[in-house]
Scaffold this motif. Structure first.
Motif, mmCIF file in Angstrom:
data_model
loop_
_atom_site.group_PDB
_atom_site.id
_atom_site.type_symbol
_atom_site.label_atom_id
_atom_site.label_comp_id
_atom_site.label_asym_id
_atom_site.label_seq_id
_atom_site.Cartn_x
_atom_site.Cartn_y
_atom_site.Cartn_z
ATOM 1 N N ALA A 63 1.605 -43.149 49.491
ATOM 2 C CA ALA A 63 2.702 -44.003 49.030
ATOM 3 C C ALA A 63 2.264 -45.453 48.942
ATOM 4 O O ALA A 63 2.613 -46.191 47.996
ATOM 5 N N LYS A 64 1.466 -45.872 49.943
ATOM 6 C CA LYS A 64 0.975 -47.244 49.927
ATOM 7 C C LYS A 64 -0.012 -47.450 48.792
ATOM 8 O O LYS A 64 -0.076 -48.504 48.172
ATOM 9 N N MET A 65 -0.826 -46.385 48.586
ATOM 10 C CA MET A 65 -1.787 -46.482 47.498
ATOM 11 C C MET A 65 -1.075 -46.527 46.150
ATOM 12 O O MET A 65 -1.490 -47.246 45.229
ATOM 13 N N GLN A 66 0.015 -45.769 46.067
ATOM 14 C CA GLN A 66 0.741 -45.747 44.806
ATOM 15 C C GLN A 66 1.447 -47.059 44.508
ATOM 16 O O GLN A 66 1.902 -47.275 43.385
ATOM 17 N N ARG A 67 1.542 -47.923 45.530
ATOM 18 C CA ARG A 67 2.125 -49.236 45.262
ATOM 19 C C ARG A 67 1.204 -50.064 44.355
ATOM 20 O O ARG A 67 1.648 -50.927 43.611
ATOM 21 N N TRP A 68 -0.107 -49.806 44.494
ATOM 22 C CA TRP A 68 -1.085 -50.549 43.708
ATOM 23 C C TRP A 68 -1.470 -49.740 42.480
ATOM 24 O O TRP A 68 -1.704 -48.545 42.561
ATOM 25 N N LYS A 69 -1.528 -50.413 41.375
ATOM 26 C CA LYS A 69 -1.896 -49.764 40.125
ATOM 27 C C LYS A 69 -3.091 -50.505 39.516
ATOM 28 O O LYS A 69 -3.088 -51.738 39.403
ATOM 29 N N GLU A 70 -4.119 -49.723 39.195
ATOM 30 C CA GLU A 70 -5.304 -50.327 38.592
ATOM 31 C C GLU A 70 -5.054 -50.544 37.085
ATOM 32 O O GLU A 70 -4.681 -49.607 36.373
ATOM 33 N N MET A 71 -5.306 -51.778 36.647
ATOM 34 C CA MET A 71 -5.091 -52.133 35.239
ATOM 35 C C MET A 71 -6.337 -52.841 34.701
ATOM 36 O O MET A 71 -7.218 -53.247 35.463
ATOM 37 N N TRP A 72 -6.421 -53.003 33.391
ATOM 38 C CA TRP A 72 -7.615 -53.582 32.748
ATOM 39 C C TRP A 72 -7.236 -54.895 32.062
ATOM 40 O O TRP A 72 -6.229 -54.999 31.373
ATOM 41 N N LYS B 180 -8.225 -57.505 29.381
ATOM 42 C CA LYS B 180 -9.037 -57.637 28.175
ATOM 43 C C LYS B 180 -9.765 -58.976 28.122
ATOM 44 O O LYS B 180 -10.871 -59.093 27.591
ATOM 45 N N GLU B 181 -9.106 -60.043 28.691
ATOM 46 C CA GLU B 181 -9.741 -61.349 28.651
ATOM 47 C C GLU B 181 -10.989 -61.368 29.542
ATOM 48 O O GLU B 181 -12.050 -61.860 29.131
ATOM 49 N N GLU B 182 -10.837 -60.860 30.779
ATOM 50 C CA GLU B 182 -11.953 -60.883 31.718
ATOM 51 C C GLU B 182 -12.859 -59.660 31.571
ATOM 52 O O GLU B 182 -13.967 -59.648 32.114
ATOM 53 N N GLU B 183 -12.332 -58.629 30.869
ATOM 54 C CA GLU B 183 -13.072 -57.387 30.695
ATOM 55 C C GLU B 183 -13.472 -56.792 32.051
ATOM 56 O O GLU B 183 -14.610 -56.392 32.295
ATOM 57 N N ARG B 184 -12.509 -56.742 32.893
ATOM 58 C CA ARG B 184 -12.723 -56.157 34.230
ATOM 59 C C ARG B 184 -11.378 -55.651 34.754
ATOM 60 O O ARG B 184 -10.326 -56.129 34.341
ATOM 61 N N PRO B 185 -11.400 -54.682 35.640
ATOM 62 C CA PRO B 185 -10.128 -54.170 36.155
ATOM 63 C C PRO B 185 -9.514 -55.116 37.183
ATOM 64 O O PRO B 185 -10.209 -55.875 37.860
ATOM 65 N N PHE B 186 -8.213 -55.092 37.243
ATOM 66 C CA PHE B 186 -7.501 -55.820 38.286
ATOM 67 C C PHE B 186 -6.415 -54.884 38.828
ATOM 68 O O PHE B 186 -6.130 -53.819 38.267
ATOM 69 N N TYR B 187 -5.813 -55.295 39.944
ATOM 70 C CA TYR B 187 -4.874 -54.421 40.650
ATOM 71 C C TYR B 187 -3.521 -55.111 40.743
ATOM 72 O O TYR B 187 -3.439 -56.320 41.038
ATOM 73 N N TYR B 188 -2.494 -54.318 40.485
ATOM 74 C CA TYR B 188 -1.128 -54.831 40.432
ATOM 75 C C TYR B 188 -0.271 -54.023 41.412
ATOM 76 O O TYR B 188 -0.269 -52.791 41.391
ATOM 77 N N ASN B 189 0.454 -54.759 42.317
ATOM 78 C CA ASN B 189 1.367 -54.134 43.272
ATOM 79 C C ASN B 189 2.737 -54.012 42.634
ATOM 80 O O ASN B 189 3.365 -55.005 42.281
ATOM 81 N N GLN B 190 3.192 -52.760 42.497
ATOM 82 C CA GLN B 190 4.437 -52.515 41.803
ATOM 83 C C GLN B 190 5.655 -52.967 42.598
ATOM 84 O O GLN B 190 6.724 -53.171 42.021
ATOM 85 N N LEU B 191 5.502 -53.095 43.936
ATOM 86 C CA LEU B 191 6.644 -53.483 44.761
ATOM 87 C C LEU B 191 6.759 -54.988 44.900
ATOM 88 O O LEU B 191 7.847 -55.564 44.776
ATOM 89 N N THR B 192 5.618 -55.636 45.167
ATOM 90 C CA THR B 192 5.656 -57.087 45.415
ATOM 91 C C THR B 192 5.322 -57.900 44.185
ATOM 92 O O THR B 192 5.553 -59.122 44.158
ATOM 93 N N GLY B 193 4.723 -57.250 43.174
ATOM 94 C CA GLY B 193 4.327 -57.995 41.977
ATOM 95 C C GLY B 193 3.020 -58.741 42.152
ATOM 96 O O GLY B 193 2.649 -59.552 41.283
ATOM 97 N N PRO C 252 -7.610 -53.626 46.829
ATOM 98 C CA PRO C 252 -6.850 -53.891 48.060
ATOM 99 C C PRO C 252 -7.260 -52.948 49.208
ATOM 100 O O PRO C 252 -7.941 -51.951 49.011
ATOM 101 N N GLN C 253 -6.782 -53.344 50.384
ATOM 102 C CA GLN C 253 -7.138 -52.599 51.591
ATOM 103 C C GLN C 253 -6.649 -51.144 51.543
ATOM 104 O O GLN C 253 -7.326 -50.229 52.004
ATOM 105 N N ALA C 254 -5.480 -50.897 50.989
ATOM 106 C CA ALA C 254 -4.940 -49.537 50.910
ATOM 107 C C ALA C 254 -5.857 -48.625 50.123
ATOM 108 O O ALA C 254 -6.047 -47.451 50.466
#
Length: 240
Positions: free
Chosen positions: A137-146, A148-161, A168-170
Motif C-alpha cells: 500500500a505504501k509502495m502504491q502511494r508512489w508512482k514512477e513517471m517519466w 521528457k525534459e530531463e529524460e529520466r524517471p521521477f516519482y510521484y506520491n499520489q497521496l501527498t503530491g 523513495p524509501q518505500a
C-alpha cells in the motif's frame, strides 16, 4: 558190732538225706535265681519295649509337630508371597500411573507447544501479510513517471503530491539487496560515486586501500540496523 553197723547205716542215711536236702535247696535256689534272672531280663525287655514305644510315640509326635509347622510355614509363606506380590503389583501400578500421567503431561505440553508454534507461525504469517500489504500500500502511494525534459524517471506520491527524482524509501525497501560488483558473492554495503559500482566491505578495503581510488567518494547503502538509507534528492550521485 551190730550197733555200730546200725549207727553207720543210720549215719549214711542221714548224710544221704542231708545231701539230698542240700541238693534240693540248691536246686530251688538255682531255679529261684534262674527265675529272678528271667524276670529281670523280661523286665528289661519290657522296659526296652516300653521305651521304644514311648520313643516312637515321641518321634511321631515330633513328626506331627514338624508337619504342622511345615504346613503353617507354607501357609505363612504363601500369605507373605501373596502380600509381597500385591505390594509389587501396587508399586507397578503406581509406576504405570506415573508414566501414564507423565505421558499425558508430555502430550499436553507438546500440544501446548504445537499450538503455540502454530499460533506464532499463524500470527507471523498474518503479521507478514499485514506488513506486506502495508508495504504494497505504501509502495502504491508512489508512482514512477517519466520526465521528457530531463529524460529520466521521477516519482510521484499520489497521496501527498510529492515529487522526487530519487527512488523513495518505500520502494528502496522492496528492492533486493545488490551484490558486490567485484566478488559477485557478498552483499554490497558501499556505493562508489567514481566507479559507479557497489562493493562489500572486504572488496572496498582491497580496491580502495591506496592510490587514486582512495580519494573516491562513497556512501553506505544501509544503516546500523540494516535498513536501506534514503539520501533524498540532495545526494550527489544516485544509487542504482
Amino acid at each position: 558190732v551190730e550197733t555200730t553197723r546200725t549207727r553207720l547205716i543210720s549215719a549214711i542215711n542221714i548224710q544221704k538225706w542231708i545231701r539230698e536236702r542240700y541238693a534240693y535247696i540248691a536246686e530251688k535256689a538255682r531255679q529261684a535265681a534262674l527265675y529272678e534272672a528271667l524276670c529281670e531280663s523280661s523286665s528289661i525287655i519290657i522296659q526296652c519295649r516300653a521305651r521304644q514305644c514311648i520313643a516312637y510315640a515321641l518321634v511321631e509326635e515330633k513328626k506331627e509337630c514338624r508337619r504342622i509347622q511345615l504346613v503353617q510355614r507354607e501357609e505363612k509363606a504363601l500369605i507373605l508371597t501373596s502380600w509381597w506380590r500385591g505390594c509389587l503389583a501396587q508399586c507397578r501400578l503406581w509406576e504405570l500411573k506415573r508414566l501414564q500421567q507423565e505421558k499425558i503431561r508430555r502430550e499436553i505440553k507438546v500440544q501446548h507447544w504445537g499450538a503455540t508454534v502454530i499460533a506464532s507461525v499463524w500470527r507471523g504469517k498474518l503479521g507478514r501479510s499485514k506488513a506486506r500489504g502495508a508495504r504494497v500500500a505504501k509502495m502504491q502511494r508512489w508512482k514512477e513517471m517519466w520526465s521528457k525534459e530531463e529524460e529520466r524517471p521521477f516519482y510521484y506520491n499520489q497521496l501527498t503530491g510529492e515529487t522526487r527524482w530519487r527512488k523513495p524509501q518505500a520502494l528502496l525497501d522492496l528492492e533486493p539487496r545488490p551484490v558486490c560488483s567485484n566478488c559477485n558473492y557478498y552483499e554490497a554495503q558501499n556505493e562508489c560515486a567514481d566507479c559507479v559500482e557497489f562493493f562489500c566491505h572486504q572488496c572496498w578495503g582491497a580496491v580502495h586501500y591506496g592510490g587514486r581510488r582512495a580519494q573516491h567518494k562513497f556512501r553506505c547503502l544501509y544503516d546500523y540496523y540494516g535498513k536501506r538509507v534514503d539520501y533524498g534528492d540532495a545526494g550527489i550521485f544516485p544509487s542504482l
